[in-house]
Design a protein around this motif. Structure first.
Motif, PDB file in Angstrom:
ATOM      1  N   LEU A  23       0.823  -1.210   0.000  1.00 42.40           N
ATOM      2  CA  LEU A  23       0.000   0.000   0.000  1.00 42.40           C
ATOM      3  C   LEU A  23       0.859   1.262   0.000  1.00 42.40           C
ATOM      4  O   LEU A  23       0.492   2.282  -0.597  1.00 42.40           O
ATOM      5  CB  LEU A  23      -0.923   0.018   1.221  1.00 42.40           C
ATOM      6  CG  LEU A  23      -2.088  -0.969   1.233  1.00 42.40           C
ATOM      7  CD1 LEU A  23      -2.735  -0.987   2.613  1.00 42.40           C
ATOM      8  CD2 LEU A  23      -3.125  -0.601   0.173  1.00 42.40           C
ATOM      9  N   ILE A  27      -3.096   1.324   6.633  1.00 42.61           N
ATOM     10  CA  ILE A  27      -4.406   0.833   6.208  1.00 42.61           C
ATOM     11  C   ILE A  27      -5.488   1.865   6.512  1.00 42.61           C
ATOM     12  O   ILE A  27      -6.411   2.068   5.721  1.00 42.61           O
ATOM     13  CB  ILE A  27      -4.711  -0.520   6.886  1.00 42.61           C
ATOM     14  CG1 ILE A  27      -3.767  -1.606   6.349  1.00 42.61           C
ATOM     15  CG2 ILE A  27      -6.165  -0.930   6.658  1.00 42.61           C
ATOM     16  CD1 ILE A  27      -3.894  -2.938   7.054  1.00 42.61           C
ATOM     17  N   SER A  30      -6.149   4.224   3.746  1.00 41.34           N
ATOM     18  CA  SER A  30      -6.349   3.583   2.445  1.00 41.34           C
ATOM     19  C   SER A  30      -7.810   3.196   2.254  1.00 41.34           C
ATOM     20  O   SER A  30      -8.492   2.784   3.193  1.00 41.34           O
ATOM     21  CB  SER A  30      -5.475   2.318   2.330  1.00 41.34           C
ATOM     22  OG  SER A  30      -4.121   2.606   2.574  1.00 41.34           O
ATOM     23  N   THR A  31      -8.276   3.304   1.009  1.00 42.55           N
ATOM     24  CA  THR A  31      -9.646   2.926   0.677  1.00 42.55           C
ATOM     25  C   THR A  31      -9.655   1.576  -0.026  1.00 42.55           C
ATOM     26  O   THR A  31      -8.700   1.204  -0.714  1.00 42.55           O
ATOM     27  CB  THR A  31     -10.302   3.969  -0.235  1.00 42.55           C
ATOM     28  OG1 THR A  31      -9.571   4.053  -1.467  1.00 42.55           O
ATOM     29  CG2 THR A  31     -10.314   5.340   0.433  1.00 42.55           C
ATOM     30  N   ALA A  32     -10.746   0.854   0.151  1.00 42.89           N
ATOM     31  CA  ALA A  32     -10.824  -0.495  -0.414  1.00 42.89           C
ATOM     32  C   ALA A  32     -12.206  -0.747  -0.990  1.00 42.89           C
ATOM     33  O   ALA A  32     -13.210  -0.180  -0.545  1.00 42.89           O
ATOM     34  CB  ALA A  32     -10.510  -1.535   0.657  1.00 42.89           C
ATOM     35  N   CYS A  34     -14.442  -4.260  -1.692  1.00 39.08           N
ATOM     36  CA  CYS A  34     -14.449  -5.715  -1.537  1.00 39.08           C
ATOM     37  C   CYS A  34     -15.291  -6.327  -2.655  1.00 39.08           C
ATOM     38  O   CYS A  34     -16.302  -5.758  -3.091  1.00 39.08           O
ATOM     39  CB  CYS A  34     -14.934  -6.136  -0.160  1.00 39.08           C
ATOM     40  SG  CYS A  34     -16.711  -6.036   0.114  1.00 39.08           S
ATOM     41  N   CYS A  63     -11.817  -7.344   5.249  1.00 42.40           N
ATOM     42  CA  CYS A  63     -12.570  -6.088   5.254  1.00 42.40           C
ATOM     43  C   CYS A  63     -12.555  -5.405   6.619  1.00 42.40           C
ATOM     44  O   CYS A  63     -12.861  -4.216   6.703  1.00 42.40           O
ATOM     45  CB  CYS A  63     -14.009  -6.339   4.822  1.00 42.40           C
ATOM     46  SG  CYS A  63     -14.152  -6.980   3.136  1.00 42.40           S
ATOM     47  N   TRP A  67      -9.751  -0.161   7.419  1.00 44.99           N
ATOM     48  CA  TRP A  67      -9.619   0.682   6.235  1.00 44.99           C
ATOM     49  C   TRP A  67     -10.296   2.031   6.449  1.00 44.99           C
ATOM     50  O   TRP A  67     -11.260   2.158   7.213  1.00 44.99           O
ATOM     51  CB  TRP A  67     -10.257  -0.012   5.034  1.00 44.99           C
ATOM     52  CG  TRP A  67      -9.661  -1.335   4.723  1.00 44.99           C
ATOM     53  CD1 TRP A  67     -10.088  -2.559   5.175  1.00 44.99           C
ATOM     54  CD2 TRP A  67      -8.497  -1.594   3.923  1.00 44.99           C
ATOM     55  NE1 TRP A  67      -9.277  -3.552   4.692  1.00 44.99           N
ATOM     56  CE2 TRP A  67      -8.293  -2.995   3.928  1.00 44.99           C
ATOM     57  CE3 TRP A  67      -7.637  -0.782   3.207  1.00 44.99           C
ATOM     58  CZ2 TRP A  67      -7.250  -3.599   3.240  1.00 44.99           C
ATOM     59  CZ3 TRP A  67      -6.590  -1.372   2.519  1.00 44.99           C
ATOM     60  CH2 TRP A  67      -6.400  -2.763   2.530  1.00 44.99           C
ATOM     61  N   LYS A  68      -9.820   3.041   5.741  1.00 39.07           N
ATOM     62  CA  LYS A  68     -10.451   4.356   5.767  1.00 39.07           C
ATOM     63  C   LYS A  68     -11.898   4.247   5.302  1.00 39.07           C
ATOM     64  O   LYS A  68     -12.804   4.866   5.866  1.00 39.07           O
ATOM     65  CB  LYS A  68      -9.673   5.331   4.885  1.00 39.07           C
ATOM     66  CG  LYS A  68     -10.238   6.731   4.850  1.00 39.07           C
ATOM     67  CD  LYS A  68      -9.376   7.629   3.961  1.00 39.07           C
ATOM     68  CE  LYS A  68      -9.924   9.048   3.899  1.00 39.07           C
ATOM     69  NZ  LYS A  68      -9.072   9.903   3.007  1.00 39.07           N
ATOM     70  N   SER A  69     -12.122   3.460   4.267  1.00 34.31           N
ATOM     71  CA  SER A  69     -13.474   3.163   3.800  1.00 34.31           C
ATOM     72  C   SER A  69     -13.457   1.838   3.067  1.00 34.31           C
ATOM     73  O   SER A  69     -12.431   1.434   2.508  1.00 34.31           O
ATOM     74  CB  SER A  69     -14.010   4.266   2.883  1.00 34.31           C
ATOM     75  OG  SER A  69     -13.294   4.301   1.656  1.00 34.31           O
ATOM     76  N   VAL A  70     -14.592   1.150   3.080  1.00 36.28           N
ATOM     77  CA  VAL A  70     -14.760  -0.104   2.344  1.00 36.28           C
ATOM     78  C   VAL A  70     -16.081  -0.038   1.593  1.00 36.28           C
ATOM     79  O   VAL A  70     -17.129   0.246   2.187  1.00 36.28           O
ATOM     80  CB  VAL A  70     -14.758  -1.338   3.268  1.00 36.28           C
ATOM     81  CG1 VAL A  70     -14.956  -2.612   2.451  1.00 36.28           C
ATOM     82  CG2 VAL A  70     -13.475  -1.429   4.083  1.00 36.28           C
ATOM     83  N   ASP A  94      -7.595   2.119  -3.300  1.00 34.69           N
ATOM     84  CA  ASP A  94      -6.209   1.715  -3.063  1.00 34.69           C
ATOM     85  C   ASP A  94      -6.050   0.201  -3.107  1.00 34.69           C
ATOM     86  O   ASP A  94      -4.974  -0.301  -3.444  1.00 34.69           O
ATOM     87  CB  ASP A  94      -5.731   2.232  -1.703  1.00 34.69           C
ATOM     88  CG  ASP A  94      -5.710   3.752  -1.648  1.00 34.69           C
ATOM     89  OD1 ASP A  94      -5.145   4.366  -2.569  1.00 34.69           O
ATOM     90  OD2 ASP A  94      -6.256   4.326  -0.680  1.00 34.69           O
TER      91      ASP A  94
END
Length: 223
Positions: A23, A27, A30-32, A34, A63, A67-70, A94
């Protein structure tokens, strides 16, 4: 793309550190997105299991890592909404957190949705695969792992040049045995990594490394 190909998610500090390295930031910054799609193709997965993966309440650490957002990217929906909507979502993420299930089903919907064609342009995105979510990037998954009858048989996307047998956790533990893994490898035209749930494989710019606090082996039927 930068690849973190796991058997069971981020299960130990070594795999966690590898994810941070890929990354290039915490974490929490970082945005993810799923991707649960593979789960729908496997007969042992029910809707409650899919919800636990998405919500981060599963035992499989993906998940729920902070994370900053999922967000959720369901591949079977993408052909009906148009690439102008979903491609920016993917490019802005990200990391892509890709659930296990059936690799053939996932491979099929990656092609149908257009995500497979997009992968080569995602230079900085981290693909975090779990079981089938890792296997889908290989040339072949092996007939033993085919649950959903894909038009392509056991062929997957071929992003990497090796196959993966996950969950080889030893005698008396859930998963596969080394003897089964050796039979699996003998049926492949390419090398195969055999990994347990404490092992992952990273791939960056074609360089392959194994990150493990457990057991793994590289088997080549041609040797």
């Amino acid at each position: 793309m930068k690849l973190l190909l796991t058997s069971a998610g981020v299960t130990n500090p070594s795999i966690h550190d590898a994810l941070l390295d890929l990354l290039g930031r915490p974490i929490g910054d970082s945005t993810a997105l799923c991707i649960p799609t593979a789960q729908y193709g496997h007969p042992m997965v029910d809707p409650a299991m899919t919800w636990r993966f998405i919500s981060g309440t599963s035992d499989l650490a993906m998940c729920g890592l902070g994370w900053k957002s999922v967000g959720v990217l369901e591949l079977t929906a993408l052909p009906s909404i148009g690439q102008e909507r979903w491609v920016p979502w993917v490019r802005e993420a990200d990391a892509l957190l890709v659930a296990g299930g059936d690799a053939g089903y996932l491979s099929h919907w990656m092609r149908q949705s257009g995500l497979a064609d997009l992968l080569p342009s995602l230079h900085d995105t981290v693909w975090v695969g779990l079981s089938a979510g890792s296997m889908v990037l290989t040339p072949r998954v092996g007939s033993a792992f085919v649950q959903w009858e894909s038009p392509a048989g056991d062929e997957a996307l071929g992003v990497v040049d090796f196959s993966i047998c996950p969950h080889v956790n030893g005698e008396g533990r859930p998963g596969n045995t080394m003897a089964e893994a050796q039979v699996w490898a003998a049926g492949l035209p390419n090398p195969g990594y055999v990994i347990d749930d404490e092992t992952a494989i990273t791939v960056v710019d074609g360089s392959v490394d194994v990150v493990s606090e457990g057991r793994w082996a590289l088997l080549d039927a041609a040797s």
